[in-house]
Every structure is written in C-alpha cells, then in structure tokens.
Design a protein around this motif. Sequence first.
Motif, PDB file in Angstrom:
ATOM      1  N   ASP A 221      31.097  12.883  -8.669  1.00 32.75           N
ATOM      2  CA  ASP A 221      31.643  14.326  -8.785  1.00 32.75           C
ATOM      3  C   ASP A 221      30.693  15.123  -7.624  1.00 32.75           C
ATOM      4  O   ASP A 221      29.657  15.170  -7.384  1.00 32.75           O
ATOM      5  CB  ASP A 221      30.990  14.836 -10.112  1.00 32.75           C
ATOM      6  N   MET A 222      31.596  15.269  -6.609  1.00 31.73           N
ATOM      7  CA  MET A 222      31.082  16.042  -5.446  1.00 31.73           C
ATOM      8  C   MET A 222      30.528  17.507  -5.830  1.00 31.73           C
ATOM      9  O   MET A 222      29.771  17.923  -4.865  1.00 31.73           O
ATOM     10  CB  MET A 222      32.315  16.191  -4.452  1.00 31.73           C
ATOM     11  N   ASN A 223      30.699  17.982  -6.872  1.00 30.64           N
ATOM     12  CA  ASN A 223      30.091  19.327  -7.372  1.00 30.64           C
ATOM     13  C   ASN A 223      28.419  19.114  -7.397  1.00 30.64           C
ATOM     14  O   ASN A 223      27.853  20.010  -7.456  1.00 30.64           O
ATOM     15  CB  ASN A 223      30.485  19.810  -8.611  1.00 30.64           C
ATOM     16  N   ARG A 224      28.104  17.817  -7.367  1.00 30.09           N
ATOM     17  CA  ARG A 224      26.742  17.519  -7.534  1.00 30.09           C
ATOM     18  C   ARG A 224      25.923  17.637  -6.199  1.00 30.09           C
ATOM     19  O   ARG A 224      25.020  17.575  -6.141  1.00 30.09           O
ATOM     20  CB  ARG A 224      26.226  16.266  -8.161  1.00 30.09           C
ATOM     21  N   VAL A 225      26.814  17.551  -5.115  1.00 31.49           N
ATOM     22  CA  VAL A 225      26.367  17.871  -3.762  1.00 31.49           C
ATOM     23  C   VAL A 225      26.453  19.091  -3.464  1.00 31.49           C
ATOM     24  O   VAL A 225      27.323  19.627  -3.128  1.00 31.49           O
ATOM     25  CB  VAL A 225      27.031  16.745  -2.818  1.00 31.49           C
ATOM     26  N   GLN A 226      25.217  19.682  -3.459  1.00 37.03           N
ATOM     27  CA  GLN A 226      25.073  21.165  -2.975  1.00 37.03           C
ATOM     28  C   GLN A 226      23.932  21.505  -1.923  1.00 37.03           C
ATOM     29  O   GLN A 226      22.698  21.064  -2.266  1.00 37.03           O
ATOM     30  CB  GLN A 226      24.614  21.770  -4.331  1.00 37.03           C
ATOM     31  N   TRP A 227      24.152  22.034  -0.917  1.00 38.69           N
ATOM     32  CA  TRP A 227      23.314  22.347   0.401  1.00 38.69           C
ATOM     33  C   TRP A 227      22.125  23.198  -0.110  1.00 38.69           C
ATOM     34  O   TRP A 227      20.976  22.909   0.252  1.00 38.69           O
ATOM     35  CB  TRP A 227      24.164  22.919   1.404  1.00 38.69           C
ATOM     36  N   ASP A 228      22.140  24.243  -0.787  1.00 36.96           N
ATOM     37  CA  ASP A 228      21.179  25.220  -0.986  1.00 36.96           C
ATOM     38  C   ASP A 228      19.925  24.451  -1.776  1.00 36.96           C
ATOM     39  O   ASP A 228      18.797  24.870  -1.511  1.00 36.96           O
ATOM     40  CB  ASP A 228      21.807  26.206  -1.866  1.00 36.96           C
ATOM     41  N   VAL A 229      20.340  23.787  -2.724  1.00 38.92           N
ATOM     42  CA  VAL A 229      19.190  23.066  -3.701  1.00 38.92           C
ATOM     43  C   VAL A 229      18.833  22.064  -2.824  1.00 38.92           C
ATOM     44  O   VAL A 229      17.192  21.845  -2.750  1.00 38.92           O
ATOM     45  CB  VAL A 229      19.811  22.789  -5.242  1.00 38.92           C
ATOM     46  N   PHE A 230      19.402  21.488  -2.104  1.00 37.39           N
ATOM     47  CA  PHE A 230      19.129  20.147  -1.372  1.00 37.39           C
ATOM     48  C   PHE A 230      18.038  20.835  -0.279  1.00 37.39           C
ATOM     49  O   PHE A 230      17.066  20.323  -0.017  1.00 37.39           O
ATOM     50  CB  PHE A 230      20.333  19.706  -0.653  1.00 37.39           C
ATOM     51  N   GLN A 231      18.488  21.811   0.509  1.00 30.73           N
ATOM     52  CA  GLN A 231      17.478  22.341   1.634  1.00 30.73           C
ATOM     53  C   GLN A 231      16.353  22.835   0.948  1.00 30.73           C
ATOM     54  O   GLN A 231      15.420  22.374   1.611  1.00 30.73           O
ATOM     55  CB  GLN A 231      18.362  23.452   2.113  1.00 30.73           C
TER      56      GLN A 231
ATOM     57  N   THR B 263       0.762  -1.255  -0.032  1.00 28.17           N
ATOM     58  CA  THR B 263      -0.044  -0.084  -0.190  1.00 28.17           C
ATOM     59  C   THR B 263       0.844   1.257   0.225  1.00 28.17           C
ATOM     60  O   THR B 263       0.419   2.320  -0.305  1.00 28.17           O
ATOM     61  CB  THR B 263      -0.983   0.122   1.174  1.00 28.17           C
ATOM     62  N   THR B 264       2.059   1.097   0.510  1.00 27.28           N
ATOM     63  CA  THR B 264       2.933   2.244   0.526  1.00 27.28           C
ATOM     64  C   THR B 264       4.344   1.951  -0.066  1.00 27.28           C
ATOM     65  O   THR B 264       4.886   1.109   0.446  1.00 27.28           O
ATOM     66  CB  THR B 264       3.048   2.942   1.888  1.00 27.28           C
ATOM     67  N   VAL B 265       5.005   2.858  -0.985  1.00 28.54           N
ATOM     68  CA  VAL B 265       6.079   2.502  -1.277  1.00 28.54           C
ATOM     69  C   VAL B 265       7.022   3.932  -1.101  1.00 28.54           C
ATOM     70  O   VAL B 265       6.528   5.273  -1.165  1.00 28.54           O
ATOM     71  CB  VAL B 265       6.443   2.411  -2.907  1.00 28.54           C
ATOM     72  N   ILE B 266       8.312   3.675  -0.646  1.00 29.88           N
ATOM     73  CA  ILE B 266       9.200   4.746  -0.456  1.00 29.88           C
ATOM     74  C   ILE B 266      10.449   4.517  -1.573  1.00 29.88           C
ATOM     75  O   ILE B 266      11.007   3.608  -1.668  1.00 29.88           O
ATOM     76  CB  ILE B 266       9.876   4.693   0.999  1.00 29.88           C
ATOM     77  N   ASP B 267      10.446   5.559  -2.436  1.00 26.56           N
ATOM     78  CA  ASP B 267      11.601   5.622  -3.467  1.00 26.56           C
ATOM     79  C   ASP B 267      13.047   5.963  -2.765  1.00 26.56           C
ATOM     80  O   ASP B 267      13.099   6.768  -1.932  1.00 26.56           O
ATOM     81  CB  ASP B 267      11.238   6.742  -4.556  1.00 26.56           C
ATOM     82  N   ALA B 268      13.905   5.122  -3.015  1.00 22.48           N
ATOM     83  CA  ALA B 268      15.047   5.259  -2.396  1.00 22.48           C
ATOM     84  C   ALA B 268      16.275   5.904  -3.129  1.00 22.48           C
ATOM     85  O   ALA B 268      17.286   5.451  -3.495  1.00 22.48           O
ATOM     86  CB  ALA B 268      15.530   3.823  -1.946  1.00 22.48           C
ATOM     87  N   GLY B 269      15.909   7.287  -3.173  1.00 17.13           N
ATOM     88  CA  GLY B 269      17.071   8.017  -3.775  1.00 17.13           C
ATOM     89  C   GLY B 269      17.089   8.111  -5.147  1.00 17.13           C
ATOM     90  O   GLY B 269      18.309   8.571  -5.757  1.00 17.13           O
ATOM     91  N   SER B 270      16.088   7.828  -6.121  1.00 19.99           N
ATOM     92  CA  SER B 270      16.119   7.890  -7.545  1.00 19.99           C
ATOM     93  C   SER B 270      16.267   9.319  -7.783  1.00 19.99           C
ATOM     94  O   SER B 270      16.861   9.587  -8.810  1.00 19.99           O
ATOM     95  CB  SER B 270      14.813   7.232  -7.999  1.00 19.99           C
ATOM     96  N   THR B 271      15.706  10.234  -7.230  1.00 23.38           N
ATOM     97  CA  THR B 271      15.693  11.547  -7.618  1.00 23.38           C
ATOM     98  C   THR B 271      16.345  12.525  -6.664  1.00 23.38           C
ATOM     99  O   THR B 271      16.364  12.208  -5.512  1.00 23.38           O
ATOM    100  CB  THR B 271      14.198  12.046  -7.661  1.00 23.38           C
ATOM    101  N   GLY B 272      16.977  13.541  -6.806  1.00 25.45           N
ATOM    102  CA  GLY B 272      17.655  14.479  -6.210  1.00 25.45           C
ATOM    103  C   GLY B 272      17.137  16.034  -6.060  1.00 25.45           C
ATOM    104  O   GLY B 272      15.795  15.885  -6.654  1.00 25.45           O
ATOM    105  N   ALA B 273      17.745  16.933  -5.708  1.00 32.31           N
ATOM    106  CA  ALA B 273      17.035  18.230  -5.741  1.00 32.31           C
ATOM    107  C   ALA B 273      16.417  18.704  -7.014  1.00 32.31           C
ATOM    108  O   ALA B 273      15.529  19.466  -7.232  1.00 32.31           O
ATOM    109  CB  ALA B 273      17.827  19.338  -5.206  1.00 32.31           C
ATOM    110  N   ASP B 274      17.158  18.269  -8.157  1.00 35.86           N
ATOM    111  CA  ASP B 274      16.949  18.764  -9.646  1.00 35.86           C
ATOM    112  C   ASP B 274      15.414  18.000 -10.127  1.00 35.86           C
ATOM    113  O   ASP B 274      14.877  18.734 -10.822  1.00 35.86           O
ATOM    114  CB  ASP B 274      17.868  18.505 -10.551  1.00 35.86           C
ATOM    115  N   ASN B 275      15.119  16.907  -9.599  1.00 33.39           N
ATOM    116  CA  ASN B 275      14.014  16.294 -10.263  1.00 33.39           C
ATOM    117  C   ASN B 275      13.021  15.871  -9.054  1.00 33.39           C
ATOM    118  O   ASN B 275      12.005  15.251  -9.547  1.00 33.39           O
ATOM    119  CB  ASN B 275      14.368  15.301 -11.058  1.00 33.39           C
ATOM    120  N   ILE B 276      13.126  15.900  -7.849  1.00 36.69           N
ATOM    121  CA  ILE B 276      12.328  15.375  -7.044  1.00 36.69           C
ATOM    122  C   ILE B 276      10.683  15.911  -6.964  1.00 36.69           C
ATOM    123  O   ILE B 276       9.978  15.280  -6.568  1.00 36.69           O
ATOM    124  CB  ILE B 276      12.862  15.279  -5.387  1.00 36.69           C
TER     125      ILE B 276
END
Length: 372
Positions: free
Chosen positions: A127-137, A81-94
């Motif tokens: 590529d650690m440039n893909r890890v960005q706090w502002d868009v994540f937050q 009845t409930t699924v949790i997607d495990a990180g398929s998407t990040g800040a750009d597409n979630i």
Amino acid sequence: MVDLYVKNGHDVNGAPLEITIMDGKIAAVGTELLGIEAKEVLDLNGSIVSAGWIDDHTHCYEKLTLYYDDPDKDGVATGVTTVIDAGSTGADNIGDFYEITRAKKTNVYAMINISRTGILAQDELGDMNRVQWDVFQAAVEQHPDFIVGIKARESHSVVVDNDVKPLEMAKRYQAKLAEYLPIMVHVGANPPELADVLALMTSGDVLTHAYNGKPNGMLTANGEVKDFIWDAYRRGIRFDVGHGTDSFNFQTAEVAFKAGLTPKSISTDIYHRNRENGPVYDMATTLEKMMLLGYDLPTVIKMVTEAPAANFNLSHKGQLKVGYDGDLTVFNLENQAKELTDSNGNQRTTTTSLRPEYAVVAGKVYEVEEKS
C-alpha cells in the motif's frame, strides 16, 4: 594508564599484534607494546584479533512478530560488535527501537524502512499510502546518529502489485535528504524484475541477497552471470551477501565468485528463527561458507569490517587504527570437519571452523557464547 591492554594476539595474516584502548577508542596498535599500565589486561595467548565484526543486515527489533531478535544475541554473543538492522522499523516505530537499543551491549544502528510501519506484515509496501515523506524526514532528522541508511524490500510478497514504485520513492527521498543515506534493496521473487530494480539503483546503493538461487536472480538458465548484473556491478552498486533463510545459494555464489563478481560485504540477514534453527546460525558460520568457496581469511574479515563500515559511513569503525572505536573481535581458526547448509538445503563440508572468543565494544570485553 589505559583502560584495556590486549596482548599476545595475531592479526589475520599471522603477525603479532597488540592493542590498547582508552576512553572507548584505540590508543595504540603494534606488534609488541612495552611498558603498558592498564586497568584490564586481555591475554589472547596467540588468538587472532581483528577490528570488530559488523553485520550490516540483521533484524533485531524485538517487538515485531515476523522478523525479530535481541541485538545482543546477534551481536556480542557471537563475536559481532556492531549490528545494523535492515529496515525492521519505519517512521512510526524507529524511535522506540532506538530507545530500546541504548541499553544493549552491542552497537546498534538502523536503516529506516521506506514504509512508515516497518515490517509489521510481510506486505509493508503493498500500500503506497504507507510511504510518506513528512514522517520519514522527521524520523531521519530526529535520529541522525542512529539511522545510517534506507531500506526498500523489492520482492513480490512485499510490494504486491506496486512493482518498483517503492524504490522509485526511496530514490526520491534519498535525493531530498540534507545528508546522503545509502539505500539497501532486498530482492527476491518477481515481479518486480531484478533488471528493473537494478536500473533504479545508483553507485553506493547496496544490493542485498545478491547471491540467491531464485529464478529472478543473477544467473541465466545456463548458469552464466546476466549482462545487466555486470552493468550494475561496474556502476558501483555494492553487492552484499545477506544470507538469510532463503537468499544464499552455494552454486550461485560459486559461479559468481569464479567470474569475479565479488561481494563488497558479508551479512547474515539474521533473526531469531534462522539463528536458532539455521541455516544462518551466526556470522562465523557465514564466514565459513565464504572461505569454503575460496576466499581467504584477510578477505572475508575485510568484508565484515572495513566494507560494511564504508557501506554505511561508519567512519570511526572497521579498522585497527589509533582513534577508531575500540571494537575488536577475537577468534581462532580450527581444523574441523563441519557440514554447512545454504538457503536451499544444499550441503558442503568444510574443514575450517571459525571460533569467536571475545567481542570487545568500546573497550569492554564480552565473552562469546559457545557455538553449537
């Protein structure tokens, strides 16, 4: 008058059980409910009913090319009845993922990938440039009722030469957020070393793929549980099955279970290929494997109801209690010989088959598709 009256069922211990649902919530639970007037009646004729199954590791953002699926094919079509997607998407597409899931029958939640791109490619954390706090937050603040956790994939093909740096960033982000979010960590081939990954994890974080058969796994060459695994387990790190195409091994699981290294939760890591071609197929098949290794029905059902709800703070799900969400899974146990296959091609025969019949989501009844 209630919306749905579920009658003539049994709980996982075999006791009679009836339930009513009103306005999407459980209104009554009892062995026999009398004088009920309902818009819809679901007569179970003795079938088993539990709180709705929750799969806390899926990949169901349909616009990807590597790991993707339709949430309803992983969900209500299989009794989940409930699924949790495990990180398929990040800040750009979630945000896009969120909009798509609003039309689904299955309850869908998501963990946000620490990489802003999500899994557009296998090496999203190379590529650690893909890890960005502002868009994540910003993404977390925009979707507080959808994002229930953080995902960091810590295997060599994903991080390339970045070792545990992505997980270090995930822990920093977790600490900076206004509301706590658990981190689920995927593990696999090294480097990074499993010991280094676990050293960064803290109580409440979830180790998925915990029972894989890889050299960088929980067992020594002599088949014993490594000391640092016990340390992590005792520190409150939650061990999750996360079966997947490559991440569940009968022998590893059997040794761990006999030693007392019990998983907190059972998940599938399902997406279209391992759903269609195996070895996962669905949650019911994964539960059959767990029962084959010695867990009884009440235990495995708790691992796909109460446990994942607790893992990701879904305080309104996972239990058959008045006021909780009206999500139910109806199923039967059948005595039937069946070959089960782990992620390394090892086969074992079970004589207990789980047959989901209905998924009920917020009081709406969906018939489960017939298992192959």
